[in-house]
Design a protein around this motif. Structure first.
Motif, PDB file in Angstrom:
ATOM      1  N   HIS A  57       1.028  -1.301   0.148  1.00 51.92           N
ATOM      2  CA  HIS A  57      -0.089  -0.108  -0.130  1.00 51.92           C
ATOM      3  C   HIS A  57       0.727   1.234   0.049  1.00 51.92           C
ATOM      4  O   HIS A  57       2.067   1.242   0.723  1.00 51.92           O
ATOM      5  N   TYR A  58       0.553   2.093  -0.709  1.00 48.53           N
ATOM      6  CA  TYR A  58       1.099   3.427  -0.999  1.00 48.53           C
ATOM      7  C   TYR A  58       0.171   4.737  -0.698  1.00 48.53           C
ATOM      8  O   TYR A  58      -0.973   4.386  -1.357  1.00 48.53           O
ATOM      9  N   ASP A  59       0.390   5.905  -0.362  1.00 54.31           N
ATOM     10  CA  ASP A  59      -0.479   6.931  -0.614  1.00 54.31           C
ATOM     11  C   ASP A  59      -0.217   7.780  -1.428  1.00 54.31           C
ATOM     12  O   ASP A  59      -1.112   8.703  -1.800  1.00 54.31           O
ATOM     13  N   ARG A 113      -3.007   7.303  -7.461  1.00 56.55           N
ATOM     14  CA  ARG A 113      -2.583   8.039  -6.068  1.00 56.55           C
ATOM     15  C   ARG A 113      -2.017   9.502  -6.886  1.00 56.55           C
ATOM     16  O   ARG A 113      -1.704   9.582  -7.954  1.00 56.55           O
TER      17      ARG A 113
END
Length: 476
Positions: free
Chosen positions: A204-206, A234
């Motif tokens: 997961h990355y923001d 994103r």
């Protein structure tokens, strides 16, 4: 009785001959000749590079010769070799690497790779050592070996606030991001994207930071980046299309029309026999105002830069490993006091922040070589610039810098420049590959750290805003 070596008629045997040289080293050391002992042990090491006895005797000889740090390293190597630990040898090399002692760092990394040729960290760092030594082709081999084995690197945060996916390439030209993205709050997912296997699974990355900041080195990873961005949902910092426009031969067109600046003419020359000019000097370069600055495409930090006085010198120039060159018209910019000044402004979210001023005696001025520390007046002038950049440069120059930031349209970038006698800014380069680091080691330079921190705070504020979390405004 002195130990005798094999006669010329005796076939070489590295194992036997190496042990003989170890014995000679022990004999010389016992006789009180540590220098001669070290010479013998050097020969032993070339034949038996992974023999712990070589380094055991070497440690004693180095200690007797007053070379205590080297003796400590050799002693640590004995234990590492007895355990067969490539990681421990890597750690010895890294102690030298962190202090920019490239030759010994490379030695220990090579030993580590003899034990474990696929040790990613050793291949990565040896590649950087080789680049520092001007051995780019060898460096690329080790980069390839590292990233074919591992292309994704994860660093957890101490107190996680966000996960940042960082797009990197396997060649020089990445934005130096280690200080921009501290792992106190940022979990880092570093992805050397051109080596990624098909269907690479990502944590997961923001937010995504495209750290492939050099327009030329970005070419090798561009297809992979485009494939990923086609499905990414994103927020993205530094889109690659904006990086493309910052190549040295494009920056003049990008900044055209901004008042108060001078951008030297730049020509790109492909010297390959099958290139567009078949190796001949292009007409545009032949008609440039000389002297010109020649530098290898993709090079940074003054690597291999030459000042050439005529098209004839250009034809004869030898720039190691340079099949493609940038040729830039040289503009005289020495100040009235005889010194050359190079300013750096960092742009965060299109706003300018002063970072440093280098004042040197040579036209190729870099902060590390400008002899700033011994001359207090230089650091005092730099401090004035950091405190009041508008006052030092003038309102017109500051307005030009704001216009450059808007024209670059990068989330992170910067510009290196000087100030000409008429007040115009002489632009050296404007792109994303700008180093920003705090001063930990030089007490006299620690006055810079509050200004460096403002850049970091602005970058952190931008990250929070792009993620929709909001943040306090950072003053310029």
């Amino acid at each position: 009785m002195p130990i005798k070596l094999f006669t010329p008629a005796t076939p070489p045997n590295p194992d036997i001959d190496g042990k003989i040289w170890i014995a000679i080293g022990q004999e010389r050391l016992a006789a009180g000749n540590p220098t001669e002992a070290l010479q013998a042990l050097q020969r032993a090491a070339t034949m038996l590079p992974l023999n712990a006895d070589v380094y055991r005797v070497q440690a004693a000889a180095l200690h007797a010769n007053g070379q205590q740090p080297q003796a400590l390293a050799a002693g640590m190597a004995v234990e590492a070799l007895e355990r067969g630990s490539a990681v421990d040898l890597f750690n010895i090399g890294t102690a030298y690497f962190m202090n920019r002692h490239w030759e010994p760092a490379g030695h220990w990394y090579r030993l580590a790779l003899m034990l474990d040729p696929d040790l990613v960290s050793a291949n990565q760092n040896l590649a950087e050592v080789l680049r520092q030594q001007g051995r780019s082709a060898e460096a690329d081999e080790h980069s390839d070996r590292a990233y074919r084995r591992q292309s994704l690197f994860i660093e957890p945060a101490a107190t996680p606030v966000r996960n940042v996916l960082i797009l990197c390439c396997g060649r020089p030209g990445n934005v130096p991001f280690d200080y921009l993205l501290p792992t106190t709050v940022n979990a880092l997912i570093k992805w050397v994207i051109e080596y990624a296997p098909a269907g690479q699974s990502l944590p997961h990355y923001d937010i995504v930071f495209n750290a492939i900041g050099d327009a030329d080195t970005a070419i090798g990873s561009r297809a992979a980046v485009d494939r990923f961005l086609a499905i990414n949902r994103r927020p993205l910092l530094n889109p690659p299309q904006r990086i493309d426009r910052t190549a040295r031969d494009r920056i003049g067109a990008l900044l055209a029309g901004i008042d108060g600046i001078e951008v030297p003419q730049v020509v790109r020359w492909d010297r390959r026999p099958d290139g567009p000019t078949q190796g001949h000097v292009p007409l545009a370069a032949a008609s440039m105002n000389y002297p010109v600055i020649a530098r290898r495409v993709g090079a940074h930090g003054g690597e291999g830069v030459e000042l050439l006085q005529s098209p004839q010198e250009l034809t004869a120039a030898v720039v190691p490993g340079a099949e493609q060159l940038y040729l830039s018209s040289y503009c005289k910019y020495r100040s009235d006091d005889g010194y050359f000044r190079k300013y750096r402004i960092i742009f965060v979210d299109r706003r300018p922040y002063p970072y440093h001023l280098a004042i040197g005696s040579h036209w190729l001025t870099h902060y590390d070589t400008a002899d700033m520390l011994p001359m207090r007046w230089k650091t005092e002038e730099e401090h004035c610039f950091l405190q009041d950049p508008i006052g030092v440069l003038g309102p017109a120059a500051w307005a030009a810098l704001i216009a450059i930031a808007q024209r670059l349209d990068l989330d992170f970038g910067g510009v290196d420049f000087s100030v000409l006698a008429d007040g115009r800014l002489l632009i050296f380069e404007a792109n994303a590959t700008m180093m920003v680091h705090p001063e930990h080691y030089h007490e006299v330079l620690k006055f810079k750290n509050p200004y460096v921190q403002r850049i970091y705070d602005a970058f952190d504020c931008m990250l929070a805003q792009r993620m929709g979390l909001g943040a306090a405004t950072v003053a310029t």
